[in-house]
Design an enzyme around this catalytic site. Structure first.
Site, PDB file in Angstrom:
ATOM      1  N   ARG A 249      24.897 -11.092  39.891  1.00 61.03           N
ATOM      2  CA  ARG A 249      23.655 -10.672  39.256  1.00 61.03           C
ATOM      3  C   ARG A 249      23.553 -11.376  37.914  1.00 61.03           C
ATOM      4  O   ARG A 249      24.554 -11.600  37.236  1.00 61.03           O
ATOM      5  CB  ARG A 249      23.632  -9.153  39.048  1.00 61.03           C
ATOM      6  CG  ARG A 249      23.395  -8.355  40.320  1.00 61.03           C
ATOM      7  CD  ARG A 249      21.955  -8.500  40.803  1.00 61.03           C
ATOM      8  NE  ARG A 249      21.649  -7.605  41.915  1.00 61.03           N
ATOM      9  CZ  ARG A 249      21.776  -7.934  43.195  1.00 61.03           C
ATOM     10  NH1 ARG A 249      22.236  -9.147  43.518  1.00 61.03           N
ATOM     11  NH2 ARG A 249      21.452  -7.085  44.147  1.00 61.03           N
ATOM     12  N   GLU A 277      15.059 -12.845  35.142  1.00 67.24           N
ATOM     13  CA  GLU A 277      14.757 -13.372  36.475  1.00 67.24           C
ATOM     14  C   GLU A 277      13.459 -12.749  36.986  1.00 67.24           C
ATOM     15  O   GLU A 277      13.312 -11.529  36.916  1.00 67.24           O
ATOM     16  CB  GLU A 277      15.908 -13.035  37.428  1.00 67.24           C
ATOM     17  CG  GLU A 277      15.854 -13.754  38.750  1.00 67.24           C
ATOM     18  CD  GLU A 277      17.072 -13.500  39.618  1.00 67.24           C
ATOM     19  OE1 GLU A 277      16.899 -13.001  40.747  1.00 67.24           O
ATOM     20  OE2 GLU A 277      18.200 -13.797  39.154  1.00 67.24           O
ATOM     21  N   HIS A 296      17.762 -17.603  43.223  1.00 66.69           N
ATOM     22  CA  HIS A 296      18.266 -16.373  43.843  1.00 66.69           C
ATOM     23  C   HIS A 296      18.051 -16.381  45.360  1.00 66.69           C
ATOM     24  O   HIS A 296      17.401 -15.500  45.934  1.00 66.69           O
ATOM     25  CB  HIS A 296      17.600 -15.125  43.229  1.00 66.69           C
ATOM     26  CG  HIS A 296      18.410 -13.880  43.448  1.00 66.69           C
ATOM     27  ND1 HIS A 296      18.300 -12.766  42.638  1.00 66.69           N
ATOM     28  CD2 HIS A 296      19.347 -13.551  44.384  1.00 66.69           C
ATOM     29  CE1 HIS A 296      19.110 -11.806  43.074  1.00 66.69           C
ATOM     30  NE2 HIS A 296      19.759 -12.265  44.131  1.00 66.69           N
TER      31      HIS A 296
END
Length: 334
Positions: A249, A277, A296
């Site tokens: 993460r 993000e 991602h």
């Protein structure tokens, strides 16, 4: 809480027996695919409907929904609407992490992750990012646009010392995929232990392990303890030329501290996840030296679909017969 509990790999837990009668899928397409996988003698007496921020069955009464399967990958807009379901008892994520649900569901709601579903794809990407940055494949791809032939000798993966931070299902899959590359691997988790792959060091041992880590692969859950784990001191302890690979993460890394090190050219980074993000336009990470970014995509590959469908079929069967649910996690109330 154990590493297994955080990552959803803990043992099966009893479902909310007798409470779940209506399961909401995020899309009609996913509902149809899962329904087609359920064999006739296992056809559930549980009703399947569609409800999410993007799609909803016509005439649906939200009070009828007992269980929700969240969308993937963008589950945020649906999570903020979970409060609209007064009788919600079970939430099934399609992600391994569950940090997005912290403070969003009450203690009466069981939560299960998709632990194991993303292991193959995420492990592939961890290896791909490592090889691409070490061997300058990202630079060569940019050189192609300028028709530039720039031959260089670059570091190999062979003979490197790899430190994997996180020893859950995905961490183990990454370990297994690196194994044939003639590397030396060290693993770190919340607590020290041994398994069939060897010894796992405790997270408290990181200061003594970082100076030898030529490659650090992050695959730890985002928790209070791991938030900004990779900070100024962590990065300063790494040897010159070290590569940081993040498939965990974005919040596990202190972005400002990482940027400061990258700007010096001392270390390298290959990041599938970042903080913030999505990464905003003009953010300095876009132009940081020695840096490779992917948006991602770690778990979002073709391997995801058959694996999530198998998991959902199994969970629905367990809900029906009262068998322990897989990957249940304890979500903090904030």
């Amino acid at each position: 809480m154990s590493e297994e509990a955080r990552t959803g790999t803990a043992g099966a837990q009893t479902p909310p027996a007798g409470l779940v009668k209506t399961v909401a899928f995020p899309t009609d397409a996913l509902r149809s695919k899962v329904d087609s996988r359920i064999v006739d003698h296992q056809q559930s007496r549980v009703e399947f409907v569609v409800w999410s921020a993007e799609e909803e069955s016509r005439g649906l009464r939200k009070s009828d929904i007992d269980a929700v399967i969240l969308p993937y990958p963008d589950h945020g807009p649906t999570i903020v609407r979970l409060h609209e379901l007064p009788n919600l008892r079970f939430v099934q994520l399609q992600t391994t992490g569950y940090d997005a649900l912290i403070g969003k569901v009450g203690p009466e709601v069981q939560v299960a992750t998709a632990s194991g579903v993303h292991a193959a794809a995420t492990a592939e990407l961890a290896v791909a990012l490592t090889l691409a940055r070490l061997r300058g494949i990202d630079v060569a791809a940019r050189d192609m646009t300028h028709q530039t032939w720039d031959h260089q000798q670059l570091p190999s993966l062979a003979d490197r010392k790899i430190l994997i931070v996180g020893a859950g299902g995905i961490g183990n899959a990454i370990f297994d995929r690196f194994a044939p590359f003639e590397v030396e691997q060290t693993r770190v988790a919340t607590t020290a232990r041994d398994d069939d792959r060897g010894h796992i060091h405790a997270i408290d041992e990181l200061p003594s392990l970082l100076p030898d880590a030529e490659i650090v692969v992050l695959i730890t859950p985002l928790t209070d303890r791991t938030a900004k784990l990779v900070d100024k001191d962590f990065l300063a302890a790494l040897p010159d030329g070290a590569l940081v690979v993040n498939v965990a993460r974005g919040g596990v890394v202190d972005t400002d501290a990482l940027l400061a090190e990258l700007q010096t050219g001392r270390i390298h980074a290959a990041l599938d996840v970042v903080d913030p993000e999505p990464l905003p336009a003009k953010h300095p990470l876009w132009e940081a030296p020695n840096t490779l970014l992917t948006p991602h995509v770690g778990g979002d590959a073709s391997a995801f679909h058959p694996r999530i469908e198998r998991l959902l079929v199994e969970q629905l069967h367990r809900l029906q017969v009262g068998k322990g649910l897989l990957n249940v996690v304890d979500v903090p109330q904030e």
